[in-house]
Design a protein around this motif. Structure first.
Motif, PDB file in Angstrom:
ATOM      1  N   ARG A  83      27.099  79.709  24.145  1.00  0.00           N
ATOM      2  CA  ARG A  83      28.227  79.525  23.229  1.00  0.00           C
ATOM      3  C   ARG A  83      29.531  79.288  23.982  1.00  0.00           C
ATOM      4  O   ARG A  83      30.291  78.383  23.649  1.00  0.00           O
ATOM      5  CB  ARG A  83      28.359  80.776  22.339  1.00  0.00           C
ATOM      6  CG  ARG A  83      29.510  80.715  21.325  1.00  0.00           C
ATOM      7  CD  ARG A  83      29.134  79.887  20.134  1.00  0.00           C
ATOM      8  NE  ARG A  83      30.205  79.830  19.137  1.00  0.00           N
ATOM      9  CZ  ARG A  83      31.000  78.779  18.963  1.00  0.00           C
ATOM     10  NH1 ARG A  83      30.863  77.695  19.715  1.00  0.00           N
ATOM     11  NH2 ARG A  83      31.935  78.791  18.024  1.00  0.00           N
ATOM     12  N   TYR A  84      29.797  80.109  24.995  1.00  0.00           N
ATOM     13  CA  TYR A  84      31.131  80.088  25.594  1.00  0.00           C
ATOM     14  C   TYR A  84      31.206  79.342  26.924  1.00  0.00           C
ATOM     15  O   TYR A  84      32.267  78.877  27.304  1.00  0.00           O
ATOM     16  CB  TYR A  84      31.658  81.516  25.750  1.00  0.00           C
ATOM     17  CG  TYR A  84      31.935  82.151  24.414  1.00  0.00           C
ATOM     18  CD1 TYR A  84      33.073  81.818  23.686  1.00  0.00           C
ATOM     19  CD2 TYR A  84      31.035  83.040  23.842  1.00  0.00           C
ATOM     20  CE1 TYR A  84      33.315  82.371  22.441  1.00  0.00           C
ATOM     21  CE2 TYR A  84      31.272  83.600  22.594  1.00  0.00           C
ATOM     22  CZ  TYR A  84      32.408  83.259  21.902  1.00  0.00           C
ATOM     23  OH  TYR A  84      32.652  83.795  20.654  1.00  0.00           O
ATOM     24  N   GLU A  85      30.131  79.253  27.636  1.00  0.00           N
ATOM     25  CA  GLU A  85      30.170  78.498  28.894  1.00  0.00           C
ATOM     26  C   GLU A  85      29.715  77.063  28.671  1.00  0.00           C
ATOM     27  O   GLU A  85      30.288  76.131  29.221  1.00  0.00           O
ATOM     28  CB  GLU A  85      29.303  79.189  29.958  1.00  0.00           C
ATOM     29  CG  GLU A  85      29.884  80.540  30.376  1.00  0.00           C
ATOM     30  CD  GLU A  85      29.024  81.259  31.407  1.00  0.00           C
ATOM     31  OE1 GLU A  85      28.240  80.609  32.117  1.00  0.00           O
ATOM     32  OE2 GLU A  85      29.148  82.505  31.478  1.00  0.00           O
ATOM     33  N   LYS A  86      28.686  76.891  27.875  1.00  0.00           N
ATOM     34  CA  LYS A  86      28.175  75.544  27.606  1.00  0.00           C
ATOM     35  C   LYS A  86      28.790  74.946  26.348  1.00  0.00           C
ATOM     36  O   LYS A  86      28.481  73.808  25.991  1.00  0.00           O
ATOM     37  CB  LYS A  86      26.650  75.563  27.463  1.00  0.00           C
ATOM     38  CG  LYS A  86      25.901  76.203  28.629  1.00  0.00           C
ATOM     39  CD  LYS A  86      26.075  75.399  29.907  1.00  0.00           C
ATOM     40  CE  LYS A  86      25.303  76.066  31.043  1.00  0.00           C
ATOM     41  NZ  LYS A  86      25.657  75.481  32.352  1.00  0.00           N
ATOM     42  N   ALA A  87      29.644  75.721  25.662  1.00  0.00           N
ATOM     43  CA  ALA A  87      30.347  75.247  24.462  1.00  0.00           C
ATOM     44  C   ALA A  87      29.397  74.747  23.386  1.00  0.00           C
ATOM     45  O   ALA A  87      29.684  73.797  22.669  1.00  0.00           O
ATOM     46  CB  ALA A  87      31.354  74.156  24.830  1.00  0.00           C
TER      47      ALA A  87
END
Lengths: 483, 179
Positions: B128-132
């Motif tokens: 979710r947050y690193e690979k968006a």
């Protein structure tokens, strides 16, 4: 305002998963409740911090300080605007560069110029020269997860299953195992006095301890009269005698130790080394005969692994009566290690999540375990602090077992009935009819429901338990090795 | 038309408030790839309308409102199916003063706290947050249902927030319940 429901709506909103009905409900709450708007921003800011962290973790930028000098005007030197309001919009490539700089300002400085986290920053307590602390009593850093049968605590220390706060722990007899919230395990040998200022920083006033420090807690440090020890990824021991020099031993890994106020005395010790520290003198030796002098943490590779606000107690607690424990962690302990079922049992498996059940795909699955099947039994117990009155509190955690989970027992009648089969002989069980989880399919569920997930591989249970005025309990049956 | 002094002033305020603005826009747009576009356009509009801003008034609320219009424009332009809160709600949110937010400290704590997550939860957070990735993409990648991903993300964020709170005892995060 139902704070848990607002949390749920905000989470759905941040992931773009709000239904039209949820959206109306969220908007109504946000408009009517100023505290809900604060809660919105708490979530939004943390969501943004996670994204900033994620950007940096996935893409490390070059240092930007020199670019900042261009972007940010100094205090005493006015500068022209980055984009002139009179010159129209700049070409896209220029604006992209400008925004790359802006975003670097916003999000990347911490990676290139990140501050070192000092353990003292974590301490929310003052430590005075006389050794007393002024921390808030309700601030906890860990739990006593095990203790020897002869263990005896003094003062306010209360032993197995109880919280470790910032007050001084006094172990008068026996040994005890502490688990801090950052995963550090400490074996304390009596007579010992220990104060934890934070999860990263403790003071051993007297006695002996060993610490096992996981990689994420590297930097954990213990001060003691005459010596300071900083963990560099290791399992180490520290012994302070009533007389004689303090001793530091490294079971595995590396520590940095020094005589207090003598920076030149700093020594890095590695596996197997023991050092004694006296003013002006550090003597390092390598002698396996030393090992018996230091408390040793029991191996944990065969024990259930826990994550989040959940701890595994090495022994069964004395009592599970509501209101006994003042902390906010879920506890799990083993009741029976290898027991052949005297009768066939119906147990629950599968997804037990109320939100998923809205889709109709989470009808709980019951399976039968045959009589004679050998099982281990574990009891999950959650009794949050200040349980009588006040807002609800949610704890989430995961426990992973080495052997497959056969199922779990949630309903009150089943819990009561199986108490007779699985109960630990030294534990007093809670009998209140409010002890089971509140779940849609096991009674009257409401918005503050509890949730339990079984992982696809059948070894891991993740749970969200919402504390109220009663304890939450359920029983987990796990296969016996080789079964 | 804004003067150069006015433009410099709002640009400086913009930089000073960029964490809050970015947090706001990130909260409005589940697709993180659009956040920087909106921030960029907000910056340009703030600059162009610098003479509309009265020094000493609430810059955050003013810029926040502009950012919201930019989100609306973007979603109309790209036909994005984003659930936006009503204007009245956004206005109420933008008027809420935000103080003492220190993302740098939070990010440092997140780095430590991430290790406390169970493996699957950590994977979901990374996607979710690193690979968006958005929840439907995460669901495909992990072989889960979308709702299960939403639940896992919600749960993991709560674990992280609790952990970060412990690392930041003076945190301004107002967690519900508590000890």
């Amino acid at each position: 305002m139902d704070s848990n429901r607002l949390d749920e709506l905000l989470d759905l909103y941040l992931d773009g998963a709000l239904s039209p009905q949820d959206k109306s409900e969220l908007e109504s709450i946000l408009l009517s409740e100023p505290s809900a708007r604060d809660q919105f921003w708490d979530h939004a800011k943390f969501h943004s911090s996670l994204r900033l962290y994620g950007e940096q973790a996935s893409c490390k930028h070059e240092s930007v300080e020199k670019l900042l000098a261009i972007l940010l005007p100094s205090k005493d030197q006015p500068s022209a605007p980055i984009v002139s309001p009179t010159s129209g919009f700049p070409p896209p490539i220029i604006t992209s560069i400008i925004f790359m700089l802006l975003l670097l300002v916003a999000g990347t400085l911490w990676f290139t110029n990140r501050p070192t986290v000092q353990p003292d920053q974590h301490a929310d307590t003052e430590f005075s020269s006389d050794g007393s602390t002024t921390a808030a009593a309700e601030s906890f850093v860990g739990i006593v997860i095990g203790q020897s049968s002869e263990a005896n605590w003094a003062g306010t220390s209360r032993g197995l299953g109880h919280a470790i706060g910032h007050k001084q722990l006094k172990l008068e007899k026996g040994e005890a195992t502490l688990q801090l919230d950052n995963g550090v395990e400490i074996q304390l040998r009596s007579p010992s006095e220990l104060t934890m200022l934070s999860v990263d920083h403790g003071i051993l006033h007297s006695g002996q301890l060993s610490a096992r420090v996981p990689p994420e807690a590297i930097g954990f440090h213990i001060e003691a009269p005459g010596v300071n020890v900083v963990d560099l990824g290791t399992e180490f021991s520290l012994a302070i005698g009533e007389s004689g020099a303090p001793q530091v031993h490294v079971f595995e890994g590396k520590v940095r130790a020094e005589i207090a106020d003598e920076p030149s005395s700093v020594k890095e010790l590695v596996t197997g080394e023991t050092a004694s520290f006296e003013s002006g003198k550090v003597a390092v030796r390598f002698d396996e005969d030393d090992l018996g002098e230091f408390p040793k943490l029991a191996g944990d590779k065969d024990l259930p692994k826990t994550f989040g606000k959940l701890v595994f107690l090495r022994q069964a607690p004395q009592t599970l009566i509501n209101g006994t424990y003042e902390h906010d962690s879920i506890m799990v302990f083993r009741e029976q290690q290898d027991l052949a079922l005297p009768e066939q049992l119906s147990v629950l498996r599968g997804v037990t999540n109320q939100r998923l059940s809205d889709e109709g795909d989470s009808v709980p699955e019951y399976v039968e375990i045959d009589a004679g099947t050998r099982v281990q039994s574990y009891l999950v117990h959650f009794d949050r602090v200040d349980a009588r009155g006040g807002p609800g509190f949610t704890a989430e955690g995961t426990v992973r077992f080495k052997e497959p989970i056969l199922g779990f027992i949630v309903k009150r009648k089943s819990l009561d009935r199986t108490d007779e089969i699985f109960r630990h002989p030294k534990t007093v069980y809670e009998q209140a009819n409010t002890r089971p989880l509140e779940m849609r399919f096991v009674g009257r569920a409401h918005r503050s429901h509890d949730e339990v997930y079984l992982s696809d591989d059948g070894h891991e249970l993740t749970m969200t338990l919402r504390g109220g005025n009663a304890v939450d309990q359920f029983r987990v049956l796990v296969a016996v090795e080789g079964q | 038309m804004a003067t150069q002094d006015e433009a410099s002033n709002v640009q400086l305020l913009f930089v000073q408030n960029i964490f809050v603005l970015r947090g706001f826009v990130t909260a409005l747009l589940p697709d993180f790839s659009q956040v920087d576009d909106v921030i960029q356009e907000t910056f340009l509009t703030v600059t162009a309308k610098a003479n509309d801003f009265e020094p000493g008034t609430n810059f955050q609320a003013w810029a926040c409102t502009i950012a919201r219009y930019k989100v609306l424009e973007l979603t109309r332009r790209t036909n994005t199916n984003v659930v936006l809160l009503d204007a009245e709600v956004i206005e109420a949110l933008c008027s809420t003063p935000l103080n003492n937010w220190n993302p740098e400290s939070e990010m440092l704590a997140i780095e430590k706290c991430k290790e406390t997550l169970a493996p699957q939860a950590r994977r979901a957070i990374e996607l979710r947050y690193e690979k968006a990735k958005q929840p439907p993409e995460i669901a495909k990648q992990m072989g889960w249902k979308v709702n299960a991903v939403n639940v896992a993300l919600s749960r993991a964020r709560r674990v992280l927030r609790d952990c970060v709170k412990r690392h930041l005892p003076d945190s301004n995060m107002n967690f519900q319940g508590g000890k």
